[in-house]
Design a protein around this motif. Structure first.
Motif, PDB file in Angstrom:
ATOM      1  N   LEU A  70       1.161  -1.296  -0.068  1.00  0.00           N
ATOM      2  CA  LEU A  70       0.030   0.105  -0.176  1.00  0.00           C
ATOM      3  C   LEU A  70       0.873   1.673  -0.066  1.00  0.00           C
ATOM      4  O   LEU A  70       0.750   1.754  -1.130  1.00  0.00           O
ATOM      5  CB  LEU A  70      -0.389  -0.034   1.118  1.00  0.00           C
ATOM      6  N   HIS A  71       1.691   0.986   0.920  1.00  0.00           N
ATOM      7  CA  HIS A  71       3.404   2.425   0.979  1.00  0.00           C
ATOM      8  C   HIS A  71       3.817   2.558  -0.102  1.00  0.00           C
ATOM      9  O   HIS A  71       4.405   3.842   0.033  1.00  0.00           O
ATOM     10  CB  HIS A  71       3.694   2.668   2.388  1.00  0.00           C
ATOM     11  N   ARG A  72       3.999   1.552  -0.260  1.00  0.00           N
ATOM     12  CA  ARG A  72       5.623   1.940  -1.239  1.00  0.00           C
ATOM     13  C   ARG A  72       6.588   2.479   0.315  1.00  0.00           C
ATOM     14  O   ARG A  72       7.938   3.093  -0.546  1.00  0.00           O
ATOM     15  CB  ARG A  72       5.515   2.294  -2.595  1.00  0.00           C
ATOM     16  N   SER A  73       7.003   1.901   0.973  1.00  0.00           N
ATOM     17  CA  SER A  73       7.568   2.361   1.739  1.00  0.00           C
ATOM     18  C   SER A  73       9.337   1.162   2.747  1.00  0.00           C
ATOM     19  O   SER A  73       9.248   0.119   2.207  1.00  0.00           O
ATOM     20  CB  SER A  73       7.516   2.397   3.384  1.00  0.00           C
ATOM     21  N   GLU A  74      10.141   1.829   1.697  1.00  0.00           N
ATOM     22  CA  GLU A  74      11.330   1.370   1.831  1.00  0.00           C
ATOM     23  C   GLU A  74      11.600   1.431   3.620  1.00  0.00           C
ATOM     24  O   GLU A  74      12.810   0.384   3.418  1.00  0.00           O
ATOM     25  CB  GLU A  74      12.565   2.181   0.761  1.00  0.00           C
ATOM     26  N   ALA A  75      11.475   2.032   4.277  1.00  0.00           N
ATOM     27  CA  ALA A  75      12.260   2.186   5.610  1.00  0.00           C
ATOM     28  C   ALA A  75      11.091   0.964   5.974  1.00  0.00           C
ATOM     29  O   ALA A  75      11.800   0.404   6.778  1.00  0.00           O
ATOM     30  CB  ALA A  75      11.625   3.312   6.533  1.00  0.00           C
ATOM     31  N   LEU A  76       9.533   0.189   5.293  1.00  0.00           N
ATOM     32  CA  LEU A  76       9.139  -0.503   6.535  1.00  0.00           C
ATOM     33  C   LEU A  76       9.310  -1.795   5.672  1.00  0.00           C
ATOM     34  O   LEU A  76       9.827  -2.635   6.800  1.00  0.00           O
ATOM     35  CB  LEU A  76       7.158  -0.284   5.780  1.00  0.00           C
ATOM     36  N   ARG A  77       9.722  -2.159   4.149  1.00  0.00           N
ATOM     37  CA  ARG A  77      10.624  -2.700   3.233  1.00  0.00           C
ATOM     38  C   ARG A  77      11.933  -3.319   4.461  1.00  0.00           C
ATOM     39  O   ARG A  77      12.156  -4.418   5.006  1.00  0.00           O
ATOM     40  CB  ARG A  77      10.823  -2.497   1.962  1.00  0.00           C
ATOM     41  N   ALA A  78      13.176  -2.305   4.742  1.00  0.00           N
ATOM     42  CA  ALA A  78      13.796  -3.291   5.711  1.00  0.00           C
ATOM     43  C   ALA A  78      13.369  -3.122   6.627  1.00  0.00           C
ATOM     44  O   ALA A  78      14.176  -4.270   7.382  1.00  0.00           O
ATOM     45  CB  ALA A  78      14.660  -1.308   4.969  1.00  0.00           C
ATOM     46  N   LEU A  79      12.900  -3.033   7.575  1.00  0.00           N
ATOM     47  CA  LEU A  79      12.415  -3.183   8.497  1.00  0.00           C
ATOM     48  C   LEU A  79      11.935  -5.057   8.509  1.00  0.00           C
ATOM     49  O   LEU A  79      11.534  -5.549   9.086  1.00  0.00           O
ATOM     50  CB  LEU A  79      11.086  -2.547   9.566  1.00  0.00           C
ATOM     51  N   TYR A  80      10.858  -4.911   7.629  1.00  0.00           N
ATOM     52  CA  TYR A  80       9.882  -5.588   7.164  1.00  0.00           C
ATOM     53  C   TYR A  80      11.621  -7.547   7.357  1.00  0.00           C
ATOM     54  O   TYR A  80      11.372  -8.232   7.465  1.00  0.00           O
ATOM     55  CB  TYR A  80       9.464  -6.780   6.437  1.00  0.00           C
ATOM     56  N   GLU A  81      12.565  -6.957   6.509  1.00  0.00           N
ATOM     57  CA  GLU A  81      13.652  -8.346   5.916  1.00  0.00           C
ATOM     58  C   GLU A  81      14.397  -8.068   7.552  1.00  0.00           C
ATOM     59  O   GLU A  81      14.831  -9.588   6.934  1.00  0.00           O
ATOM     60  CB  GLU A  81      14.605  -7.173   4.904  1.00  0.00           C
ATOM     61  N   GLU A  82      14.565  -6.797   8.082  1.00  0.00           N
ATOM     62  CA  GLU A  82      15.066  -6.951   9.465  1.00  0.00           C
ATOM     63  C   GLU A  82      14.658  -8.520  10.009  1.00  0.00           C
ATOM     64  O   GLU A  82      14.943  -9.317  10.748  1.00  0.00           O
ATOM     65  CB  GLU A  82      15.011  -6.016   9.964  1.00  0.00           C
ATOM     66  N   VAL A  83      13.039  -8.264  10.054  1.00  0.00           N
ATOM     67  CA  VAL A  83      12.573  -9.032  11.431  1.00  0.00           C
ATOM     68  C   VAL A  83      12.128 -10.546  10.870  1.00  0.00           C
ATOM     69  O   VAL A  83      12.398 -11.116  11.791  1.00  0.00           O
ATOM     70  CB  VAL A  83      11.501  -8.445  12.344  1.00  0.00           C
ATOM     71  N   ALA A  84      12.264 -10.611   9.771  1.00  0.00           N
ATOM     72  CA  ALA A  84      11.676 -11.998   8.866  1.00  0.00           C
ATOM     73  C   ALA A  84      13.251 -12.413   8.916  1.00  0.00           C
ATOM     74  O   ALA A  84      12.737 -13.980   8.644  1.00  0.00           O
ATOM     75  CB  ALA A  84      11.571 -11.311   7.339  1.00  0.00           C
ATOM     76  N   ALA A  85      13.772 -12.227   8.958  1.00  0.00           N
ATOM     77  CA  ALA A  85      15.286 -12.820   9.120  1.00  0.00           C
ATOM     78  C   ALA A  85      15.602 -13.457  11.153  1.00  0.00           C
ATOM     79  O   ALA A  85      16.437 -14.091  10.688  1.00  0.00           O
ATOM     80  CB  ALA A  85      16.540 -12.003   8.829  1.00  0.00           C
ATOM     81  N   TYR A  86      14.203 -13.171  11.638  1.00  0.00           N
ATOM     82  CA  TYR A  86      15.114 -13.690  13.171  1.00  0.00           C
ATOM     83  C   TYR A  86      14.806 -15.152  13.438  1.00  0.00           C
ATOM     84  O   TYR A  86      14.043 -15.455  12.531  1.00  0.00           O
ATOM     85  CB  TYR A  86      13.905 -12.806  13.897  1.00  0.00           C
ATOM     86  N   PRO A  87      15.049 -15.712  13.893  1.00  0.00           N
ATOM     87  CA  PRO A  87      15.347 -17.400  14.209  1.00  0.00           C
ATOM     88  C   PRO A  87      14.076 -17.642  14.752  1.00  0.00           C
ATOM     89  O   PRO A  87      13.852 -16.626  14.974  1.00  0.00           O
ATOM     90  CB  PRO A  87      17.040 -17.970  14.805  1.00  0.00           C
ATOM     91  N   VAL A  88      13.629 -18.521  14.131  1.00  0.00           N
ATOM     92  CA  VAL A  88      12.025 -19.183  14.842  1.00  0.00           C
ATOM     93  C   VAL A  88      13.117 -20.307  15.788  1.00  0.00           C
ATOM     94  O   VAL A  88      13.182 -21.432  15.009  1.00  0.00           O
ATOM     95  CB  VAL A  88      10.957 -18.960  13.521  1.00  0.00           C
ATOM     96  N   PRO A  89      12.028 -20.524  16.628  1.00  0.00           N
ATOM     97  CA  PRO A  89      12.571 -22.623  17.725  1.00  0.00           C
ATOM     98  C   PRO A  89      11.905 -23.558  16.752  1.00  0.00           C
ATOM     99  O   PRO A  89      11.420 -23.182  16.917  1.00  0.00           O
ATOM    100  CB  PRO A  89      12.516 -20.956  19.246  1.00  0.00           C
ATOM    101  N   ASP A  90      12.793 -24.021  16.136  1.00  0.00           N
ATOM    102  CA  ASP A  90      12.273 -24.865  16.306  1.00  0.00           C
ATOM    103  C   ASP A  90      10.882 -25.747  16.779  1.00  0.00           C
ATOM    104  O   ASP A  90      10.352 -26.940  16.206  1.00  0.00           O
ATOM    105  CB  ASP A  90      13.295 -26.262  15.965  1.00  0.00           C
ATOM    106  N   ASP A  91      11.140 -25.511  18.172  1.00  0.00           N
ATOM    107  CA  ASP A  91      10.352 -25.653  19.174  1.00  0.00           C
ATOM    108  C   ASP A  91       8.439 -25.116  19.178  1.00  0.00           C
ATOM    109  O   ASP A  91       8.315 -25.323  19.881  1.00  0.00           O
ATOM    110  CB  ASP A  91      10.497 -26.787  20.259  1.00  0.00           C
ATOM    111  N   ALA A  92       8.394 -24.079  17.948  1.00  0.00           N
ATOM    112  CA  ALA A  92       7.739 -23.478  18.134  1.00  0.00           C
ATOM    113  C   ALA A  92       6.273 -23.943  17.806  1.00  0.00           C
ATOM    114  O   ALA A  92       6.363 -24.602  16.814  1.00  0.00           O
ATOM    115  CB  ALA A  92       8.301 -21.749  17.428  1.00  0.00           C
TER     116      ALA A  92
END
Length: 279
Positions: free
Chosen positions: A186-208
């Motif tokens: 909707l917003h085409r925000s580069e700042a929001l995309r950078a945040l998305y790429e950062e948090v999407a790369a956080y590891p997720v525990p196998d036991d989640a």
């Protein structure tokens, strides 16, 4: 209430000209030239001429097309600049005296919501206000994540944030990332995309685990009306569903990008616990 200036989201470059920008918004919305013309009381021929640069739209036409394309307020300013007009919508800092009544209203709203948690964020999820109820979510969060400016997505998904205590992390993470993806479109925000790429790369525990397995004793007996966030607190699992509110027909970029997220108890056990805390 703690406030801070709203961060700037990236806008389409004005140097491209208004025609290609309008065409890009129209194609993103999957609307034909004829459909847009009918909505905007124009003609498909004129829309075509505007998009190819053969006709310069009036300021009124730019705003009318932006409205029918559901272009966010910040990007409407970018369209006006690209067409050679002055921006129409101001971007007033949240701590400006002109927004004093708005700040007071938000403060009353989120304080009145206690003991339930409530938080106010800007376009890139920077926390601009929160009530006392939100403190239960911050139990055990690393100090570096609590340094200003606080970011709600980092607080939630970082492995040193709330994530280890969210018992249905995979589902809640998927919900949040999907929400961000829709906002980026909707917003085409580069700042929001950078945040998305950062948090999407956080590891997720196998036991989640999923919500059914994570619900725990008692909570599993109640059907959920929406995807809950199941979070450990003080030796128990609490469940919350969230709701996001924005302002109707905003005339200021700052106001347009504010969102109030409130958390309701998703089961009687959580509701009783919160009520007992407030007594």
């Amino acid at each position: 209430m703690t406030t801070m200036p709203v961060s700037s989201a990236a806008a389409p470059a004005a140097g491209r000209g208004v025609g290609p920008l309008l065409r890009a918004w129209r194609e993103q919305r999957r609307i034909s030239q004829l459909e847009l013309a009918l909505r905007a009381d124009s003609s498909a021929r004129h829309i075509s001429f505007v998009e190819t640069g053969r006709a310069r739209p009036s300021e009124e036409m730019v705003l009318r097309l932006a409205e029918h394309l559901d272009v966010p307020v910040r990007e409407r300013n970018a369209l006006l600049l690209a067409a050679g007009y002055a921006p129409r919508y101001p971007e007033t800092p949240l701590d400006d005296p002109a927004l004093g009544a708005l700040r007071e209203g938000i403060e009353r709203l989120i304080q009145g919501y206690e003991p339930y948690p409530a938080v106010v964020v800007d376009a890139t999820y920077q926390v601009v206000a929160a009530n006392q109820g939100i403190l239960m979510f911050l139990e055990g969060v690393a100090d570096h994540l609590l340094e200003p400016p606080l970011n709600a997505m980092r607080l939630t998904l970082h492995p040193e944030g709330m994530a280890p205590r969210i018992r249905n992390l995979r589902e809640w993470r998927g919900h949040l990332l999907g929400q961000m993806e829709r906002q980026i479109a909707l917003h085409r925000s580069e700042a929001l995309r950078a945040l998305y790429e950062e948090v999407a790369a956080y590891p997720v525990p196998d036991d989640a685990t999923g919500p059914e397995a994570a619900a725990g004793e008692g909570a599993a007996a109640y059907p959920y009306v929406a995807l809950p966030m199941l979070i450990e607190h003080d030796g128990r699992t609490l469940s919350f569903v969230s709701s996001i509110s924005t302002f109707n027909t905003p005339m200021d970029v700052t106001v347009a990008e504010l969102a109030i997220e409130t958390f309701l108890p998703a089961d009687p056990v959580t509701a009783k616990y919160l009520q007992n805390r407030s007594d």
